[in-house]
Design a protein around this motif. Structure first.
Motif, short mmCIF file in Angstrom:
data_model
loop_
_atom_site.label_atom_id
_atom_site.label_comp_id
_atom_site.label_asym_id
_atom_site.label_seq_id
_atom_site.Cartn_x
_atom_site.Cartn_y
_atom_site.Cartn_z
N GLU A 156 0.49 10.58 -23.04
CA GLU A 156 0.84 10.30 -21.65
C GLU A 156 1.95 11.22 -21.16
OE1 GLU A 156 2.64 6.53 -19.28
OE2 GLU A 156 0.61 6.29 -20.10
N ALA A 157 2.90 11.52 -22.02
CA ALA A 157 3.96 12.45 -21.63
C ALA A 157 3.37 13.82 -21.30
CB ALA A 157 4.99 12.56 -22.75
N GLU A 209 -10.94 1.38 -3.67
CA GLU A 209 -11.22 1.08 -2.27
C GLU A 209 -9.96 1.19 -1.40
OE1 GLU A 209 -13.06 -2.75 -2.25
OE2 GLU A 209 -14.88 -2.05 -3.27
N VAL A 210 -8.82 0.74 -1.93
CA VAL A 210 -7.58 0.79 -1.15
C VAL A 210 -6.99 2.20 -1.16
CG1 VAL A 210 -5.22 -0.12 -0.98
CG2 VAL A 210 -7.12 -1.66 -1.54
N PHE A 211 -7.19 2.94 -2.27
CA PHE A 211 -6.67 4.32 -2.37
C PHE A 211 -7.85 5.26 -2.66
CE2 PHE A 211 -3.40 1.42 -4.15
CZ PHE A 211 -2.48 1.51 -3.11
N PRO A 212 -8.70 5.50 -1.67
CA PRO A 212 -9.95 6.23 -1.91
C PRO A 212 -9.77 7.69 -2.33
CG PRO A 212 -9.60 5.89 0.45
CD PRO A 212 -8.57 5.07 -0.26
N HIS A 213 -8.61 8.28 -2.04
CA HIS A 213 -8.41 9.69 -2.41
C HIS A 213 -7.82 9.84 -3.81
CE1 HIS A 213 -9.53 10.81 1.58
NE2 HIS A 213 -8.49 10.23 2.13
N ALA A 214 -7.44 8.73 -4.42
CA ALA A 214 -6.84 8.81 -5.76
C ALA A 214 -7.91 8.92 -6.83
CB ALA A 214 -5.97 7.58 -6.01
N GLU A 215 -7.54 9.55 -7.93
CA GLU A 215 -8.41 9.56 -9.11
C GLU A 215 -7.85 8.58 -10.12
OE1 GLU A 215 -10.58 12.58 -12.24
OE2 GLU A 215 -9.37 13.37 -10.59
N VAL A 216 -8.74 7.87 -10.81
CA VAL A 216 -8.33 6.87 -11.78
C VAL A 216 -8.72 7.31 -13.18
CG1 VAL A 216 -8.63 4.48 -12.56
CG2 VAL A 216 -8.49 4.98 -10.11
N LEU A 217 -7.77 7.24 -14.11
CA LEU A 217 -8.02 7.46 -15.53
C LEU A 217 -7.75 6.15 -16.25
CD1 LEU A 217 -6.21 10.87 -16.17
CD2 LEU A 217 -8.66 10.50 -15.84
N VAL A 218 -8.67 5.73 -17.09
CA VAL A 218 -8.51 4.48 -17.84
C VAL A 218 -8.25 4.84 -19.30
CG1 VAL A 218 -9.52 2.27 -18.47
CG2 VAL A 218 -10.05 3.29 -16.25
N THR A 219 -7.04 4.54 -19.75
CA THR A 219 -6.62 4.82 -21.12
C THR A 219 -6.16 3.51 -21.76
OG1 THR A 219 -4.30 5.27 -20.57
CG2 THR A 219 -5.86 7.09 -20.33
N GLY A 220 -5.64 3.59 -22.97
CA GLY A 220 -5.16 2.37 -23.58
C GLY A 220 -4.57 2.58 -24.95
N VAL A 221 -4.01 1.50 -25.49
CA VAL A 221 -3.30 1.55 -26.75
C VAL A 221 -4.04 0.80 -27.86
CG1 VAL A 221 -1.04 1.78 -25.68
CG2 VAL A 221 -1.96 -0.49 -26.10
N ARG A 228 0.82 -1.21 0.00
CA ARG A 228 0.00 0.00 0.00
C ARG A 228 0.86 1.27 0.00
NH1 ARG A 228 -5.37 0.78 2.46
NH2 ARG A 228 -5.14 -1.38 3.16
N GLU A 229 1.88 1.32 0.81
CA GLU A 229 2.69 2.53 0.91
C GLU A 229 3.43 2.80 -0.40
OE1 GLU A 229 6.29 4.44 3.65
OE2 GLU A 229 5.30 2.58 4.26
N ALA A 230 4.00 1.76 -1.00
CA ALA A 230 4.76 1.93 -2.24
C ALA A 230 3.86 2.33 -3.40
CB ALA A 230 5.51 0.66 -2.57
N LEU A 231 2.62 1.91 -3.38
CA LEU A 231 1.71 2.15 -4.50
C LEU A 231 0.79 3.35 -4.29
CD1 LEU A 231 0.69 -1.55 -5.27
CD2 LEU A 231 2.33 -0.14 -6.51
N SER A 232 0.84 3.97 -3.12
CA SER A 232 -0.03 5.11 -2.84
C SER A 232 0.22 6.23 -3.85
CB SER A 232 0.22 5.61 -1.41
OG SER A 232 -0.61 6.71 -1.12
N ALA A 233 -0.88 6.80 -4.38
CA ALA A 233 -0.75 7.82 -5.42
C ALA A 233 -1.94 8.75 -5.38
CB ALA A 233 -0.63 7.17 -6.79
N ASP A 234 -1.77 9.89 -6.03
CA ASP A 234 -2.85 10.88 -6.17
C ASP A 234 -3.62 10.69 -7.46
OD1 ASP A 234 -2.05 12.64 -3.79
OD2 ASP A 234 -0.19 12.52 -4.95
N LEU A 235 -2.94 10.24 -8.50
CA LEU A 235 -3.56 9.98 -9.79
C LEU A 235 -3.08 8.62 -10.27
CD1 LEU A 235 -5.15 10.85 -12.35
CD2 LEU A 235 -3.03 11.93 -13.16
N ILE A 236 -4.01 7.77 -10.72
CA ILE A 236 -3.68 6.44 -11.24
C ILE A 236 -4.10 6.38 -12.70
CG2 ILE A 236 -4.07 3.96 -11.01
CD1 ILE A 236 -4.78 4.45 -8.06
N ILE A 237 -3.16 6.05 -13.57
CA ILE A 237 -3.44 5.91 -15.00
C ILE A 237 -3.34 4.43 -15.35
CG2 ILE A 237 -2.75 6.53 -17.33
CD1 ILE A 237 -1.55 9.10 -16.18
N VAL A 238 -4.45 3.85 -15.74
CA VAL A 238 -4.52 2.43 -16.09
C VAL A 238 -4.48 2.32 -17.61
CG1 VAL A 238 -5.91 0.33 -15.99
CG2 VAL A 238 -5.80 1.85 -14.01
#
Length: 482
Positions: free
Chosen positions: A464-465, A426-438, A196-206
């Motif tokens: 992404e850059a 659920e594990v990172f409730p304050h993070a925002e998730v963006l779902v992108t792809g190739v 959890r600590e290593a993966l904690s983030a403010d923005l998650i890009i999937v």
């Protein structure tokens, strides 16, 4: 689930659009030029990843999965990440975590992809060997070329482009490359809780989704969830001669087929009672193009009614994925004593997987024949996803996509499922998730001749850059929520 423009642009329109619009066109132009110099190495690295048959399904050799993780770790080190480790939890496949810590008060972005791939299916049906990448025209062919080793390389390439800028700006970057997504992410939740600590983030890009079309980007704003089960029908304790015993006893395969046929009505709509339907999207697809992309046989009607996007994104869909029974080649003149099938139900945003599972089980039990014994084994449950609209991160993503493609992004749903996104939230409730792809509609992810459009790959890397470069203005999620 809606597009900014109800008439979505075609690939041809997008290709003709000016890619350098806006006040920051000089910066975009400079990044684009630098990307051109980096692309040959990135594509070569992608080919090397594709050559590793990293199938994490039970029964397959686990050594290639480990080798794939090690290759990804080396790529992340080469992209400038300071801390790179390969980790797993009990019974899990190796995942890679690479990190550069944020400066005090600066945000962290988590970039997700996966390095495992689907089984190949019949290799004889492939035009070229699935683990020997081959460029034909504008596409790179090979298992995992699109799903999702291109996602891995999009992250790596974006970091090669702007990694030094991010470090100078104090923006933290964590890259998390999972090793068992195609096998259902069975240890995903224990893994992210353990780290959890290593993966904690403010923005998650999937980076594990698809774009609307070649030349038209998309932000995935909804995903269907999934539940599945195995249903077995047993009519006899052992096989019996079909001439001596056929008549008073219906073979198990016939009875299983009759039971499976109850799952849909005569129009092909799911007939399981009590399942939720979400609202129809306001954007639709061209049927002819979709039929071509899906490979629908000529002259066949489509199942169900209503908009294609509704049938694909916001309504339940039920498929029989496999049947255990004698093959035609090996069939003898005996009554099949038992047969079983794997049934998969995709559920729309807003549906509860447990409730959907019980509805499906109840249907099968209530339609079970009195002439056989039916046994049901519950399987996977995955939650659907609905994105939060109108956020600063979503706006930044749209701006980045428009600059990279020269076309407005379409907000789309996806008929597929990425159940672990619910775990991330659920594990990172304050993070925002963006779902992108190739991927694009012709990528054939999971199928024969999977491929990546190399022009789209370049646009994804540039977008992404730009997104990473702008992440510093988003602030920290925990501070904003406070």
């Amino acid at each position: 689930m809606t597009a900014h423009d109800p008439v979505t642009p075609s690939a041809a329109d997008a290709a003709q659009a000016d890619p350098e619009q806006g006040a920051d066109s000089a910066e975009v132009r400079a990044l684009r030029e630098r990307l051109e110099t980096l692309l040959p190495a990135s594509i070569a690295d992608l080919k090397d990843l594709v050559r590793i048959p990293s199938i994490a399904f039970p029964g397959y050799d686990r050594e290639p999965v480990r080798r794939s993780a090690e290759a990804v770790a080396e790529l992340l080190r080469g992209a400038g990440l300071q801390e790179v480790v390969i980790e797993s939890v009990q019974d899990g496949s190796p995942a890679v975590i690479g990190r550069t810590s944020a400066a005090e008060g600066r945000p962290t972005v988590l970039l997700y992809a996966h390095h495992d791939v689907q089984p190949t299916g019949d290799v004889e049906e492939w035009t070229s060997a699935p683990f020997e990448p081959e460029v034909r025209g504008e596409r790179l062919y090979g298992r995992g070329a699109a799903d999702d080793k291109a996602g891995v390389m999009a992250h790596v390439t974006a970091l090669r482009l702007v990694g030094e800028e991010l470090a100078a700006d104090g923006i933290g970057v964590t890259v998390f490359v999972e090793g068992e997504e195609e096998a259902g992410s069975p240890t995903f939740r224990p893994f992210i809780e353990a780290h959890r600590e290593a993966l904690s983030a403010d923005l998650i890009i999937v980076a594990d989704s698809a774009n609307w079309a070649v030349g038209t980007p998309a932000l995935t704003t909804s995903l269907r969830g999934v539940v599945d089960l195995v249903v077995e029908v047993r009519a006899l304790d052992h096989a019996g001669h079909s001439g001596l015993f056929g008549g008073p006893v219906l073979d198990a395969l016939t009875q299983l087929s009759r039971l499976l046929a109850t799952l849909h009505d005569e129009r092909g709509e799911v007939a399981v009672q009590g399942l939720l339907r979400a609202e129809d999207p306001t954007v639709d697809m061209d049927e002819a193009e979709w039929r071509r992309d899906a490979g629908v046989v000529e002259g066949a009607e489509l199942s169900g009614d209503g908009p294609l996007t509704a049938r694909l994104w916001t309504r339940p869909a039920l498929s029989v994925l496999g049947i255990d029974a004698p093959t035609v080649r090996d069939a003898s003149n005996t009554l099949v004593p038992a047969a079983r099938a794997k049934v998969s139900l995709r559920i729309p945003p807003g549906e509860d997987p447990d409730r959907a599972m019980e509805a499906l089980v109840s249907h099968l039990e209530s339609h079970a024949p009195a002439t056989a014994r039916v046994t049901i084994t519950r399987g996977e449950r995955g939650k659907p996803y609905l994105a939060k609209q109108g956020s600063p991160a979503m706006d930044l993503a749209r701006e980045s996509f428009a600059a990279a493609w020269g076309a407005e992004a379409v907000d789309t749903g996806l008929g597929g499922s990425i159940p672990f996104i619910a775990d991330l939230l659920e594990v990172f409730p304050h993070a925002e998730v963006l779902v992108t792809g190739v991927e694009d509609p012709e990528s054939r992810a999971h199928g024969i001749d999977e491929s990546l459009h190399l022009g789209e790959f370049a646009r994804v890397c540039l977008a992404e850059a730009l997104l990473l470069r702008g992440a510093g203005a988003l602030g920290r999620a925990g501070e904003e929520s406070a």
